[in-house]
Design a protein around this motif. Sequence first.
Motif, PDB file in Angstrom:
ATOM      1  N   ASP A  62      42.431  30.878  35.162  1.00 29.32           N
ATOM      2  CA  ASP A  62      43.392  30.777  36.263  1.00 29.32           C
ATOM      3  C   ASP A  62      42.626  30.741  37.588  1.00 29.32           C
ATOM      4  O   ASP A  62      41.824  31.630  37.878  1.00 29.32           O
ATOM      5  CB  ASP A  62      44.319  31.995  36.215  1.00 29.32           C
ATOM      6  N   PRO A  63      42.867  29.737  38.425  1.00 30.59           N
ATOM      7  CA  PRO A  63      42.116  29.630  39.686  1.00 30.59           C
ATOM      8  C   PRO A  63      42.365  30.769  40.660  1.00 30.59           C
ATOM      9  O   PRO A  63      41.609  30.941  41.623  1.00 30.59           O
ATOM     10  CB  PRO A  63      42.590  28.287  40.263  1.00 30.59           C
ATOM     11  N   SER A  64      43.403  31.584  40.422  1.00 27.34           N
ATOM     12  CA  SER A  64      43.637  32.727  41.307  1.00 27.34           C
ATOM     13  C   SER A  64      42.676  33.872  41.000  1.00 27.34           C
ATOM     14  O   SER A  64      42.594  34.832  41.772  1.00 27.34           O
ATOM     15  CB  SER A  64      45.083  33.230  41.159  1.00 27.34           C
ATOM     16  N   ARG A  65      41.952  33.785  39.882  1.00 30.89           N
ATOM     17  CA  ARG A  65      40.975  34.802  39.524  1.00 30.89           C
ATOM     18  C   ARG A  65      39.570  34.271  39.792  1.00 30.89           C
ATOM     19  O   ARG A  65      39.338  33.068  39.720  1.00 30.89           O
ATOM     20  CB  ARG A  65      41.113  35.181  38.052  1.00 30.89           C
ATOM     21  N   PRO A  66      38.618  35.170  40.048  1.00 37.45           N
ATOM     22  CA  PRO A  66      37.245  34.711  40.259  1.00 37.45           C
ATOM     23  C   PRO A  66      36.709  34.030  38.995  1.00 37.45           C
ATOM     24  O   PRO A  66      37.059  34.430  37.879  1.00 37.45           O
ATOM     25  CB  PRO A  66      36.473  36.009  40.537  1.00 37.45           C
ATOM     26  N   PRO A  67      35.871  33.013  39.124  1.00 42.43           N
ATOM     27  CA  PRO A  67      35.265  32.376  37.949  1.00 42.43           C
ATOM     28  C   PRO A  67      34.465  33.389  37.137  1.00 42.43           C
ATOM     29  O   PRO A  67      33.843  34.302  37.689  1.00 42.43           O
ATOM     30  CB  PRO A  67      34.347  31.312  38.566  1.00 42.43           C
ATOM     31  N   PHE A  68      34.486  33.215  35.829  1.00 40.70           N
ATOM     32  CA  PHE A  68      33.763  34.112  34.927  1.00 40.70           C
ATOM     33  C   PHE A  68      32.294  34.231  35.316  1.00 40.70           C
ATOM     34  O   PHE A  68      31.697  35.304  35.249  1.00 40.70           O
ATOM     35  CB  PHE A  68      33.902  33.596  33.490  1.00 40.70           C
ATOM     36  N   SER A  69      31.721  33.128  35.765  1.00 38.57           N
ATOM     37  CA  SER A  69      30.299  33.110  36.113  1.00 38.57           C
ATOM     38  C   SER A  69      29.972  33.980  37.327  1.00 38.57           C
ATOM     39  O   SER A  69      28.811  34.319  37.554  1.00 38.57           O
ATOM     40  CB  SER A  69      29.840  31.671  36.378  1.00 38.57           C
ATOM     41  N   GLU A  70      31.004  34.360  38.110  1.00 34.24           N
ATOM     42  CA  GLU A  70      30.776  35.175  39.303  1.00 34.24           C
ATOM     43  C   GLU A  70      31.091  36.656  39.077  1.00 34.24           C
ATOM     44  O   GLU A  70      31.020  37.454  40.012  1.00 34.24           O
ATOM     45  CB  GLU A  70      31.627  34.645  40.460  1.00 34.24           C
ATOM     46  N   LEU A  71      31.434  37.021  37.845  1.00 33.54           N
ATOM     47  CA  LEU A  71      31.810  38.395  37.526  1.00 33.54           C
ATOM     48  C   LEU A  71      30.676  39.117  36.813  1.00 33.54           C
ATOM     49  O   LEU A  71      29.919  38.509  36.052  1.00 33.54           O
ATOM     50  CB  LEU A  71      33.063  38.413  36.654  1.00 33.54           C
ATOM     51  N   ALA A  72      30.567  40.402  37.054  1.00 32.88           N
ATOM     52  CA  ALA A  72      29.495  41.199  36.461  1.00 32.88           C
ATOM     53  C   ALA A  72      30.088  42.291  35.571  1.00 32.88           C
ATOM     54  O   ALA A  72      30.988  43.014  35.993  1.00 32.88           O
ATOM     55  CB  ALA A  72      28.638  41.837  37.550  1.00 32.88           C
ATOM     56  N   PRO A  73      29.586  42.430  34.327  1.00 30.43           N
ATOM     57  CA  PRO A  73      30.074  43.495  33.446  1.00 30.43           C
ATOM     58  C   PRO A  73      29.467  44.844  33.819  1.00 30.43           C
ATOM     59  O   PRO A  73      28.288  44.936  34.159  1.00 30.43           O
ATOM     60  CB  PRO A  73      29.601  43.038  32.062  1.00 30.43           C
ATOM     61  N   LEU A  74      30.293  45.891  33.767  1.00 26.11           N
ATOM     62  CA  LEU A  74      29.850  47.243  34.067  1.00 26.11           C
ATOM     63  C   LEU A  74      30.461  48.221  33.076  1.00 26.11           C
ATOM     64  O   LEU A  74      31.526  47.966  32.509  1.00 26.11           O
ATOM     65  CB  LEU A  74      30.276  47.661  35.486  1.00 26.11           C
ATOM     66  N   ASP A  75      29.803  49.346  32.880  1.00 26.56           N
ATOM     67  CA  ASP A  75      30.372  50.444  32.127  1.00 26.56           C
ATOM     68  C   ASP A  75      31.470  51.059  32.984  1.00 26.56           C
ATOM     69  O   ASP A  75      31.247  51.404  34.147  1.00 26.56           O
ATOM     70  CB  ASP A  75      29.282  51.471  31.812  1.00 26.56           C
ATOM     71  N   ALA A  76      32.678  51.206  32.425  1.00 25.80           N
ATOM     72  CA  ALA A  76      33.792  51.712  33.221  1.00 25.80           C
ATOM     73  C   ALA A  76      33.701  53.204  33.508  1.00 25.80           C
ATOM     74  O   ALA A  76      34.292  53.684  34.480  1.00 25.80           O
ATOM     75  CB  ALA A  76      35.118  51.420  32.512  1.00 25.80           C
ATOM     76  N   GLN A  77      32.964  53.946  32.695  1.00 32.16           N
ATOM     77  CA  GLN A  77      32.941  55.396  32.832  1.00 32.16           C
ATOM     78  C   GLN A  77      32.573  55.881  34.242  1.00 32.16           C
ATOM     79  O   GLN A  77      33.289  56.692  34.833  1.00 32.16           O
ATOM     80  CB  GLN A  77      31.996  56.005  31.797  1.00 32.16           C
ATOM     81  N   PRO A  78      31.481  55.386  34.836  1.00 34.13           N
ATOM     82  CA  PRO A  78      31.145  55.858  36.187  1.00 34.13           C
ATOM     83  C   PRO A  78      32.185  55.478  37.242  1.00 34.13           C
ATOM     84  O   PRO A  78      32.321  56.150  38.263  1.00 34.13           O
ATOM     85  CB  PRO A  78      29.802  55.174  36.482  1.00 34.13           C
ATOM     86  N   LEU A  79      32.923  54.394  37.001  1.00 30.54           N
ATOM     87  CA  LEU A  79      33.904  53.924  37.971  1.00 30.54           C
ATOM     88  C   LEU A  79      35.241  54.639  37.847  1.00 30.54           C
ATOM     89  O   LEU A  79      35.953  54.815  38.834  1.00 30.54           O
ATOM     90  CB  LEU A  79      34.151  52.417  37.789  1.00 30.54           C
TER      91      LEU A  79
END
Length: 200
Positions: free
Chosen positions: A81-98
């Motif tokens: 969906d163009p309303s979301r950032p492209p997958f290539s611009e997203l970074a995976p993180l561990d959710a626990q610290p957040l």
Amino acid sequence: VVWDETKYEGNIPLGWGRLRSDEMVDRFWLGLTLGVYVGHGETYLQAGVAQEEQTMWWSKGGSLRGFAPPSIGWFRDRVTDPSRPPFSELAPLDAQPLTGCQGQALVQQGSYALFRLTEPCVDRRSPHCSLRIPGLAHGERFRVRLLHPMMHTTTMLDQGSAREEFSTSGIECPIGRQTGWPGGNIGGENHSTLVELFVE
């Protein structure tokens, strides 16, 4: 990177080939939040068909018989969906610290975060997880959306407010037994709660 061996949707006796539809779909969301692409396969045996005449898609191709593909298509539409950032611009993180909760997150600094939370539900309610967008500017407004992958729907949880975080405490957990979707009854519990935070 493609994560191909995620086990298969099907009904064979072996554990690697008997995922329920909702479990198969959840693998796609898990892969997304880990920053990888996921492949789909099926291992359905047909009732009343001799073993030597079985045509499982996993080994021989043919027609898909499971109920995951429509929900995988919905997943693809959400990701592209163009309303979301492209997958290539997203970074995976561990959710626990957040969040203080177990799970994964896929983020774009200052504007977007998708959380796949795996904390157990209590009395059909989500645990207290404090979700936030890393790098969000002070006073910036963001919106919150709950995703329902098997029902192909979303629910807005917050219409936008200037706050640092959003608490999931009290929102209903994913429905584990649900009728009225194309696959009939989903057995057991879904494996994650999917929540998006985004700046418009």
